[in-house]
Design a protein around this motif. Sequence first.
Motif, PDB file in Angstrom:
ATOM      1  N   ALA A   1       0.867  -1.181   0.000  1.00 24.61           N
ATOM      2  CA  ALA A   1       0.000   0.000   0.000  1.00 24.61           C
ATOM      3  C   ALA A   1       0.895   1.219   0.000  1.00 24.61           C
ATOM      4  O   ALA A   1       2.101   1.150   0.279  1.00 24.61           O
ATOM      5  CB  ALA A   1      -0.915   0.007   1.219  1.00 24.61           C
ATOM      6  N   GLU A   2       0.338   2.360  -0.322  1.00 25.62           N
ATOM      7  CA  GLU A   2       1.129   3.582  -0.369  1.00 25.62           C
ATOM      8  C   GLU A   2       1.556   3.974   1.042  1.00 25.62           C
ATOM      9  O   GLU A   2       0.729   4.085   1.953  1.00 25.62           O
ATOM     10  CB  GLU A   2       0.317   4.702  -1.015  1.00 25.62           C
ATOM     11  N   VAL A   3       2.841   4.177   1.202  1.00 24.75           N
ATOM     12  CA  VAL A   3       3.399   4.564   2.500  1.00 24.75           C
ATOM     13  C   VAL A   3       4.203   5.841   2.290  1.00 24.75           C
ATOM     14  O   VAL A   3       5.036   5.914   1.381  1.00 24.75           O
ATOM     15  CB  VAL A   3       4.305   3.462   3.087  1.00 24.75           C
ATOM     16  N   SER A   4       3.979   6.830   3.114  1.00 27.82           N
ATOM     17  CA  SER A   4       4.667   8.103   2.935  1.00 27.82           C
ATOM     18  C   SER A   4       6.118   7.999   3.375  1.00 27.82           C
ATOM     19  O   SER A   4       6.494   7.153   4.196  1.00 27.82           O
ATOM     20  CB  SER A   4       3.967   9.202   3.739  1.00 27.82           C
ATOM     21  N   ARG A   5       6.936   8.884   2.831  1.00 27.17           N
ATOM     22  CA  ARG A   5       8.346   8.934   3.226  1.00 27.17           C
ATOM     23  C   ARG A   5       8.471   9.261   4.709  1.00 27.17           C
ATOM     24  O   ARG A   5       9.327   8.731   5.411  1.00 27.17           O
ATOM     25  CB  ARG A   5       9.082   9.974   2.399  1.00 27.17           C
ATOM     26  N   ALA A   6       7.619  10.150   5.183  1.00 32.25           N
ATOM     27  CA  ALA A   6       7.670  10.532   6.599  1.00 32.25           C
ATOM     28  C   ALA A   6       7.395   9.336   7.497  1.00 32.25           C
ATOM     29  O   ALA A   6       8.034   9.156   8.545  1.00 32.25           O
ATOM     30  CB  ALA A   6       6.669  11.649   6.872  1.00 32.25           C
ATOM     31  N   GLU A   7       6.446   8.493   7.087  1.00 29.46           N
ATOM     32  CA  GLU A   7       6.110   7.323   7.903  1.00 29.46           C
ATOM     33  C   GLU A   7       7.275   6.331   7.924  1.00 29.46           C
ATOM     34  O   GLU A   7       7.607   5.769   8.975  1.00 29.46           O
ATOM     35  CB  GLU A   7       4.862   6.650   7.348  1.00 29.46           C
ATOM     36  N   LEU A   8       7.895   6.118   6.763  1.00 32.80           N
ATOM     37  CA  LEU A   8       9.029   5.202   6.711  1.00 32.80           C
ATOM     38  C   LEU A   8      10.210   5.747   7.516  1.00 32.80           C
ATOM     39  O   LEU A   8      10.905   4.992   8.210  1.00 32.80           O
ATOM     40  CB  LEU A   8       9.444   4.970   5.262  1.00 32.80           C
ATOM     41  N   ARG A   9      10.418   7.053   7.438  1.00 31.61           N
ATOM     42  CA  ARG A   9      11.510   7.655   8.194  1.00 31.61           C
ATOM     43  C   ARG A   9      11.263   7.508   9.700  1.00 31.61           C
ATOM     44  O   ARG A   9      12.175   7.148  10.458  1.00 31.61           O
ATOM     45  CB  ARG A   9      11.659   9.123   7.824  1.00 31.61           C
ATOM     46  N   ALA A  10      10.058   7.754  10.128  1.00 32.09           N
ATOM     47  CA  ALA A  10       9.731   7.618  11.546  1.00 32.09           C
ATOM     48  C   ALA A  10       9.860   6.166  12.000  1.00 32.09           C
ATOM     49  O   ALA A  10      10.317   5.891  13.115  1.00 32.09           O
ATOM     50  CB  ALA A  10       8.308   8.125  11.795  1.00 32.09           C
ATOM     51  N   HIS A  11       9.457   5.236  11.141  1.00 28.38           N
ATOM     52  CA  HIS A  11       9.573   3.815  11.461  1.00 28.38           C
ATOM     53  C   HIS A  11      11.038   3.430  11.678  1.00 28.38           C
ATOM     54  O   HIS A  11      11.359   2.701  12.632  1.00 28.38           O
ATOM     55  CB  HIS A  11       8.950   2.995  10.321  1.00 28.38           C
ATOM     56  N   CYS A  12      11.915   3.908  10.820  1.00 27.44           N
ATOM     57  CA  CYS A  12      13.341   3.612  10.984  1.00 27.44           C
ATOM     58  C   CYS A  12      13.910   4.300  12.219  1.00 27.44           C
ATOM     59  O   CYS A  12      14.683   3.708  12.985  1.00 27.44           O
ATOM     60  CB  CYS A  12      14.111   4.049   9.740  1.00 27.44           C
ATOM     61  N   ALA A  13      13.535   5.554  12.424  1.00 28.44           N
ATOM     62  CA  ALA A  13      14.096   6.336  13.525  1.00 28.44           C
ATOM     63  C   ALA A  13      13.714   5.780  14.884  1.00 28.44           C
ATOM     64  O   ALA A  13      14.402   6.027  15.878  1.00 28.44           O
ATOM     65  CB  ALA A  13      13.648   7.788  13.416  1.00 28.44           C
ATOM     66  N   ALA A  14      12.630   5.002  14.940  1.00 25.41           N
ATOM     67  CA  ALA A  14      12.208   4.444  16.220  1.00 25.41           C
ATOM     68  C   ALA A  14      13.141   3.360  16.726  1.00 25.41           C
ATOM     69  O   ALA A  14      13.139   3.045  17.917  1.00 25.41           O
ATOM     70  CB  ALA A  14      10.786   3.878  16.083  1.00 25.41           C
ATOM     71  N   ALA A  15      13.961   2.776  15.828  1.00 19.37           N
ATOM     72  CA  ALA A  15      14.823   1.677  16.252  1.00 19.37           C
ATOM     73  C   ALA A  15      16.274   1.836  15.838  1.00 19.37           C
ATOM     74  O   ALA A  15      17.130   1.079  16.295  1.00 19.37           O
ATOM     75  CB  ALA A  15      14.292   0.349  15.689  1.00 19.37           C
ATOM     76  N   LEU A  16      16.559   2.792  14.965  1.00 25.03           N
ATOM     77  CA  LEU A  16      17.913   2.940  14.446  1.00 25.03           C
ATOM     78  C   LEU A  16      18.509   4.278  14.857  1.00 25.03           C
ATOM     79  O   LEU A  16      17.776   5.268  14.978  1.00 25.03           O
ATOM     80  CB  LEU A  16      17.915   2.852  12.911  1.00 25.03           C
ATOM     81  N   PRO A  17      19.823   4.340  15.040  1.00 23.98           N
ATOM     82  CA  PRO A  17      20.463   5.644  15.277  1.00 23.98           C
ATOM     83  C   PRO A  17      20.230   6.551  14.077  1.00 23.98           C
ATOM     84  O   PRO A  17      20.027   6.090  12.949  1.00 23.98           O
ATOM     85  CB  PRO A  17      21.941   5.292  15.425  1.00 23.98           C
ATOM     86  N   SER A  18      20.290   7.847  14.304  1.00 25.80           N
ATOM     87  CA  SER A  18      19.998   8.793  13.224  1.00 25.80           C
ATOM     88  C   SER A  18      20.914   8.606  12.032  1.00 25.80           C
ATOM     89  O   SER A  18      20.505   8.810  10.887  1.00 25.80           O
ATOM     90  CB  SER A  18      20.110  10.236  13.743  1.00 25.80           C
ATOM     91  N   ILE A  19      22.172   8.184  12.266  1.00 23.28           N
ATOM     92  CA  ILE A  19      23.112   8.000  11.167  1.00 23.28           C
ATOM     93  C   ILE A  19      22.661   6.882  10.243  1.00 23.28           C
ATOM     94  O   ILE A  19      23.056   6.819   9.076  1.00 23.28           O
ATOM     95  CB  ILE A  19      24.531   7.712  11.714  1.00 23.28           C
ATOM     96  N   MET A  20      21.793   5.976  10.732  1.00 20.27           N
ATOM     97  CA  MET A  20      21.350   4.837   9.933  1.00 20.27           C
ATOM     98  C   MET A  20      19.960   5.039   9.336  1.00 20.27           C
ATOM     99  O   MET A  20      19.439   4.132   8.682  1.00 20.27           O
ATOM    100  CB  MET A  20      21.363   3.564  10.783  1.00 20.27           C
ATOM    101  N   VAL A  21      19.372   6.203   9.529  1.00 20.23           N
ATOM    102  CA  VAL A  21      18.051   6.482   8.947  1.00 20.23           C
ATOM    103  C   VAL A  21      18.252   7.004   7.528  1.00 20.23           C
ATOM    104  O   VAL A  21      18.938   8.010   7.332  1.00 20.23           O
ATOM    105  CB  VAL A  21      17.273   7.504   9.784  1.00 20.23           C
ATOM    106  N   PRO A  22      17.697   6.327   6.524  1.00 17.96           N
ATOM    107  CA  PRO A  22      17.902   6.779   5.143  1.00 17.96           C
ATOM    108  C   PRO A  22      17.439   8.211   4.936  1.00 17.96           C
ATOM    109  O   PRO A  22      16.452   8.663   5.527  1.00 17.96           O
ATOM    110  CB  PRO A  22      17.066   5.796   4.320  1.00 17.96           C
TER     111      PRO A  22
END
Length: 980
Positions: free
Chosen positions: A846-867
């Motif tokens: 389904a369509e997923v926004s860039r903001a949602e994917l970024r927030a999903h990554c940021a919840a578990a990864l250090p900022s240096i590893m967030v695309p």
Amino acid sequence: MKRPATLRQRDVWLAERAGHGGYAIPLTVVFSGKADVPRLRAAVEAVLARHPVLSCAVREEDGAPFLAPAAEPPRVLEGPVDAAEPFDLERGPLMRIGLEPGGDSCRLTAVAHHTVFDGESKSIFLRDLAAAYAGEDLPPLRDADLAAEEEARVAEVLGTAREFWKRRWRTPEPAALPFLDGPCPPDGPGEQIRFRLDADLDALGVTRFEAILASLQALLWRYGNTEAAIGVDLGTRADADRDRIGMFAAELPVFTRLRPDWTFQRLARSLRFEHGLRRDLRGLFRVREVPPTRAVSGITPGTALPQVSLSYRRRDAVPEFPGLTADVDWISFNGVGRGALRVVVADGPEGCDVSLQYQTAHLDRAAAERIAGHWRTLLAQVTAAPDTPLAELVDEPQPRHDTAVSRPPVTLVDLFEQQAARAPSAPAVVEDERTLTYAELDAAADAVAAALAGAGASRGSLVAVQADRSACTVIALLGVLKAGAAYLPLDPSHPIARLAFQLQDAAPAVVLTPKRLLGTVPVHDAPLLVVEDATSAGGDRKGARPEPADRAYVLYTSGSTGRPKGVEVGHAALVNLLLGVGERLGDQAGRTWLGLTSPSFDISALELYLPLVTGGRVVIAPEALSGDGAALSLLVKRHGVTHVQATPSGWQLLLDGGFDRPDVTALAGGETLPRPLADAVLARTRRLFNMYGPTETTIWSTCAQVTGPVTRPQVTGSVTIGLPLPGTTVHILDEGLRPLPCGVPGELCVGGAGLAFGYLNRPELTAERFTTLPSGERIYRTGDLARFRADGELEFLGRRDGQVKLLGHRIETGEIEARLLEHPDVSRAAVAVRDGRLAAYVVTAAEVSRAELRAHCAAALPSIMVPARFTALDALPLTPNGKVDRAALPEPAARPAAGAALTGTASTVREIVAEVLRMPEIGPDEDLFELGVHSLLITQIAARIRTRLGPDLPLHVFYDTPTITGLAAYADRLLAKEAV
């Protein structure tokens, strides 16, 4: 009369139109004796008349090439003709001939374009020329539509060709050759090395062609080309055209998979007798007229050609010219290198003459001569002993560095306490206005050790430390070591989920934290101890002292399977690193180091501990200054800092902040150091050292002092990583862990005293990455590509896998991909580096926004590893073996258009942001964080705004209004206030 071009002529024509060169074929003959020049000129005219293709041009009609008479026929000129002079294919003619009479000799030079001439054409031309000079009549050739005949033959075997390539085709990989700066383009300005093979090829019991091909396959294999492809020229003349000059040659790849246990004789005879390469060669010969582009879908002529090619032709004796002796140069060179290496062999009665041709922009003459020397050595080896195992061929010893040292059986605790006893009142740690003497630091650490012992920590235990840059952290880490335990630093800036995983995975006996960081500690089962409570309670250290063989710390790094892994490092390894770096730098007593790095990054141990074991002091850079280059530069000046260690990105930040300290020794590491940055740092410091080393080999393994500009830029344009540190060994190995010759890229493997114990609770991964060589030496396989230079120094060439380094941090793209796949709507994910930033590619249900994917990554990864960028695809590109083809991943999704031109402050701000992000077009209202801005880049932008415009933008503005418009508006407000 015009004729359609054949498939081979069409391929050359298309390549020429694409801008490729190297299609001039020169031929030189020197006639000794009294030549009858008019008779020789008439003989040339007779040859031209018999072969009208030499008087043609190539023209285009409806997008297809055809051959038609040239505007002017070829003429025999007086003087030499130049192979480098381009042909006008549209006008023609496609052959130039020159005669240079002189005394008792006469020189004939001919240059023909490859659309009408090939290697066999040289023999036909000379044979007809000799016959015409002898007064014989040259019979006309049959009139034929060669293109139609060729198409008929291709149609007849097309099905066979498709079946043949279906089981064998692989996209040829870039070649690994000594000192090759590649990958190479299809062609470029080149040079040649000529020699005659002196090996007795007939002694091998195979044909000379088979011996030469096998020897080149073996040589490439020894250079680490595990699936080497060699382009081999094959003739395509039909029997009816054996006497016809023209383009009847195809270059087709021969793919090779060799086994280390084969002998050379086994390889050579596989070409002839066994069901191996001989079957491939026979099959290849049957389908030689079918271009791979017709038989294999999805390939182009450019991708079908290997970077190493062989042109072998067996020639007869030079034909007789009455009254003359003809000396023919069968391997004249046209000055254009093809691929990485082209080997041209003319095998005649006198032996095999060789022209080894290369592109000068990618291989220098010394390297080419080295390759020629290796090949000749290999042939001498195998002709003398055909049963020599392939792994023993070109057994050239790698540069040896005497790094053996004898270290005292001590720990970091021993070294620190000895120093504290020698100078108890000397300053040890400086933070803001607070200074801890050695005695105060020693007592505080003892108190922490006592409290840890009371909480259950003992020798061999693991203690997690919530660690920021502070004097409190230094006390905590030393206290853990004094308790005989090992510490696990936790970065409070990391997501709580990541910290929770580390605590669960490591199961520490105690968690230790400064009071101010209590709120950042995840829920856990271990006892919690506050550093300030321990130090205020006082107390002498209790418990057993650590031993050199004990573990000192565990540090988590990114994991390729999506699971971070803890590296266990021992006291002996840490002591060896500290003493080794101190020896390499020299003059360490009383020096002042800047504590700039987060304790969760392993290089922090050097800047914290080396001054404390040499009577120096460490000046802690406050967290608030971590991204402010100007403030850090002032801190260095105010405290008289003598040693600064930073990643190349960190050094760029410092330089942007005006750093200029000619008394400072600079250390750079953690990322590739570009040469321009190295020069800039060197211009503003006393000395610069480029460091290299993975966490698994204890911080740094090699070191290079940068002294001046390189004479030959290497692949990355970076400086070398130098020589191994004391107590360290380095090897460049192929996939079978066999040493590679000097200059050949391979995996950099590290041994010696710096090796970690392995990975915490990961015996299978430890066994995979830490292994033992046949010599018995234990090594760590870094996964990095490197090569030895001729002077013995190491040159870093990148990664072999999906691991990357950004801002000094080692990142496994697999861990980011695993996090993306945890999103319920993401079915496939791939991460790559594009323009120095992480770019994510996802296939979603389904369509997923860039903001949602970024927030999903940021919840578990250090900022240096967030695309920084996210791109949605219908499917991920795959290689033929089903793996993600990262090279085929597209450029990240397009951003909104930059919009109307900006003026004034906004124009300057956009120019600055574009420079820092290396993005030419940025919209005025684009979110800078979505473009990949992070804290380090923010400070670089702020520093340049301050330099060019004047106002000093506070960091919160970048978070409040992260757009060009927002930053410019705030800057204008500050400028207006200053004006008032």
